[in-house]
Design a protein around this motif. Structure first.
Motif, short mmCIF file in Angstrom:
data_model
loop_
_atom_site.label_atom_id
_atom_site.label_comp_id
_atom_site.label_asym_id
_atom_site.label_seq_id
_atom_site.Cartn_x
_atom_site.Cartn_y
_atom_site.Cartn_z
N LYS A 258 0.84 -1.21 0.00
CA LYS A 258 0.00 0.00 0.00
C LYS A 258 0.87 1.25 0.00
O LYS A 258 1.90 1.30 0.66
CB LYS A 258 -0.91 0.02 1.24
N GLY A 259 0.40 2.28 -0.71
CA GLY A 259 1.15 3.52 -0.81
C GLY A 259 1.39 4.17 0.54
O GLY A 259 2.48 4.69 0.80
N SER A 260 0.39 4.14 1.41
CA SER A 260 0.52 4.80 2.72
C SER A 260 1.61 4.12 3.57
O SER A 260 2.33 4.79 4.32
CB SER A 260 -0.81 4.77 3.46
N ILE A 261 1.72 2.79 3.44
CA ILE A 261 2.74 2.05 4.20
C ILE A 261 4.13 2.36 3.65
O ILE A 261 5.08 2.56 4.41
CB ILE A 261 2.46 0.53 4.13
N ARG A 262 4.25 2.43 2.33
CA ARG A 262 5.55 2.74 1.72
C ARG A 262 5.98 4.17 2.08
O ARG A 262 7.17 4.43 2.36
CB ARG A 262 5.47 2.58 0.20
N CYS A 263 5.03 5.11 2.08
CA CYS A 263 5.35 6.49 2.46
C CYS A 263 5.82 6.57 3.91
O CYS A 263 6.79 7.28 4.22
CB CYS A 263 4.12 7.39 2.27
N ALA A 264 5.15 5.84 4.79
CA ALA A 264 5.55 5.83 6.20
C ALA A 264 6.96 5.27 6.35
O ALA A 264 7.77 5.76 7.16
CB ALA A 264 4.56 5.01 7.02
N SER A 265 7.30 4.25 5.56
CA SER A 265 8.64 3.67 5.61
C SER A 265 9.68 4.66 5.10
O SER A 265 10.78 4.76 5.66
CB SER A 265 8.69 2.38 4.78
N ALA A 266 9.34 5.40 4.05
CA ALA A 266 10.26 6.41 3.52
C ALA A 266 10.54 7.48 4.56
O ALA A 266 11.69 7.89 4.77
CB ALA A 266 9.67 7.04 2.26
N GLU A 267 9.49 7.92 5.25
CA GLU A 267 9.66 8.92 6.29
C GLU A 267 10.49 8.37 7.45
O GLU A 267 11.32 9.08 8.03
CB GLU A 267 8.29 9.39 6.78
N ALA A 268 10.26 7.12 7.79
CA ALA A 268 10.98 6.50 8.91
C ALA A 268 12.48 6.39 8.63
O ALA A 268 13.30 6.51 9.54
CB ALA A 268 10.40 5.12 9.22
N LEU A 269 12.84 6.17 7.38
CA LEU A 269 14.26 6.02 7.02
C LEU A 269 15.05 7.30 7.22
O LEU A 269 16.28 7.28 7.23
CB LEU A 269 14.39 5.52 5.58
N SER A 270 14.35 8.43 7.39
CA SER A 270 15.06 9.69 7.65
C SER A 270 15.73 9.68 9.02
O SER A 270 16.56 10.54 9.31
CB SER A 270 14.09 10.88 7.56
N TYR A 271 15.37 8.72 9.86
CA TYR A 271 15.98 8.59 11.19
C TYR A 271 17.29 7.81 11.14
O TYR A 271 17.99 7.69 12.14
CB TYR A 271 15.03 7.88 12.16
N PHE A 272 17.60 7.25 9.97
CA PHE A 272 18.79 6.41 9.85
C PHE A 272 19.69 6.90 8.72
O PHE A 272 19.24 7.51 7.76
CB PHE A 272 18.40 4.95 9.56
N GLY A 273 20.96 6.65 8.82
CA GLY A 273 21.89 6.93 7.73
C GLY A 273 22.24 5.65 7.00
O GLY A 273 21.55 4.64 7.12
#
Length: 390
Positions: A258-273
């Motif tokens: 689902k697009g909403s789940i993928r977007c949430a994952s993209a946002e979450a990756l901003s916490y990691f390098g």
């Protein structure tokens, strides 16, 4: 009574005409006995307090249908006039009232900063003679209201017989865990709730505790509600555990997800390098989903602006972002511009100046976003020049 599309349009058109009194709308609402065509939403958007007494009269009367009164309660919450609190409290306390109207009124009360609301929420949750649905709503309310004893009340609710009350309590504790330490007693109670016979209770207990393995299982289980999976993703991100990168990247790159789940994952990756996270975000920039592209650009803006990042690799990332500046979607272009401005690298300046010229006449917020990004880059250039020249 059913109302057709034309009638629905006439209902909301009353609100569009600013020369007409809101009282006409109220009379229309009472006459039809049910809200149609987003009338409650339109009332809320108006934010009109001039005729608040008419709305309160509808809520107080038992002649309109419960559905109408529920929607009026919601509209009162959005309008936010404190005069509504007394009536809402009166309805919540009245055990002869329709339970749906009581629940809606209690939910509406959470929008008001009034100490009486805190007291009534706690009293309802503790009162085992009360309707279980209302008590569950009270547990949910403790996620938002400033109750000094909220954590203890929610801990107690985790041991209730009613599944809905336990679920709402676990969800409220998960929400509160975002902003405060829950303490040893809550941790022990939530750990016990990981064995609950209701999967919703188990899931939110895991989110509140930040249990890595269970969080990943929730995220990967497509039968779970999207809202729950997104909360699990957010919790993983806040844990800053490097193990989180792999499952987050997997979800981001899954084209069947689902697009909403993928977007949430993209946002979450901003916490990691790290190379894996950045490569996944760059790859998804070209996905074709505008919301996902915007989320990836925003995350890259946070990740790339780090001093020890390889300059050559940074230039490659900037080039990928610059290519997306030509996207036809305004929100995507805006997110990329913000990311380039945050990174502050002069390499992006020519592309932003060109975009500034081509978008100067657009009737949206993009020109202002471009101006801020350019100003930020130019400001950094000045600072670096001063530092270099000592």
């Amino acid at each position: 009574m059913q109302i057709d599309a034309a009638e629905s349009e006439r209902s909301t058109s009353v609100l569009r005409d600013k020369d007409k009194s809101l009282q006409q709308v109220i009379k229309h609402l009472v006459r039809k006995g049910i809200l149609r065509g987003g009338l409650a939403g339109a009332l809320a958007k108006r934010g009109d307090t001039l005729h608040i007494n008419h709305l309160l009269a509808v809520l107080n009367s038992r002649l309109p249908s419960p559905i109408t009164r529920v929607e009026v309660a919601s509209a009162l919450a959005w309008i936010g006039d404190a005069h509504a609190v007394d009536t809402l409290l009166q309805i919540v306390k009245d055990k002869t009232e329709d339970i749906n109207v009581r629940c809606a009124s209690l939910l509406a009360l959470t929008w008001f900063a009034d100490r009486r609301v805190n007291r009534v929420v706690g009293k309802i949750l503790r009162d085992r003679s009360e309707d279980c649905y209302l008590r569950a709503e009270a547990a949910s309310a403790l996620a938002y209201v400033d109750h000094s004893n909220a954590i203890e009340l929610l801990i107690g609710a985790l041991s209730e017989d009613d599944n809905e009350i336990r679920y709402c309590a676990a969800e409220a504790l998960a929400y509160r865990a975002n902003d405060q330490l829950l303490g040893n007693r809550a941790t022990a109670a939530l750990t016990q709730s990981l064995k609950d016979n209701d999967n919703r209770v188990r899931d939110y207990a895991a989110i509140a505790l930040g249990t890595f393995k269970i969080l990943v299982e929730i995220i990967e289980n497509r039968e779970k509600a999207s809202s729950l999976r997104i909360e699990a993703i957010k919790t993983l991100a806040k844990g800053h555990d490097e193990r989180s990168i792999a499952p987050l990247v997997q979800v981001l790159q899954d084209l069947t997800e689902k697009g909403s789940i993928r977007c949430a994952s993209a946002e979450a990756l901003s916490y990691f390098g790290g190379k894996r996270a950045i490569d996944a975000l760059i790859s998804s920039l070209k996905d074709g989903n505008s919301k996902l592209c915007a989320a990836c650009a925003e995350s890259l803006g946070w990740l790339i602006d780090i001093e020890d990042y390889n300059k050559r690799r940074k230039r490659q990332v900037l080039d990928e972002l610059i290519m997306v500046l030509g996207d036809e979607n305004t929100s995507v272009r805006s997110s990329v511009v913000e990311a380039l401005g945050r990174i502050g690298d002069p390499h992006a300046l020519p592309a932003l100046l060109s975009l500034q010229t081509n978008n100067s006449s657009e009737n949206n917020s993009l020109p202002a976003t471009i101006n801020r990004a350019i100003a930020n880059i130019q400001s950094r250039m000045v600072e670096e020049s001063v530092d270099k020249n000592g």
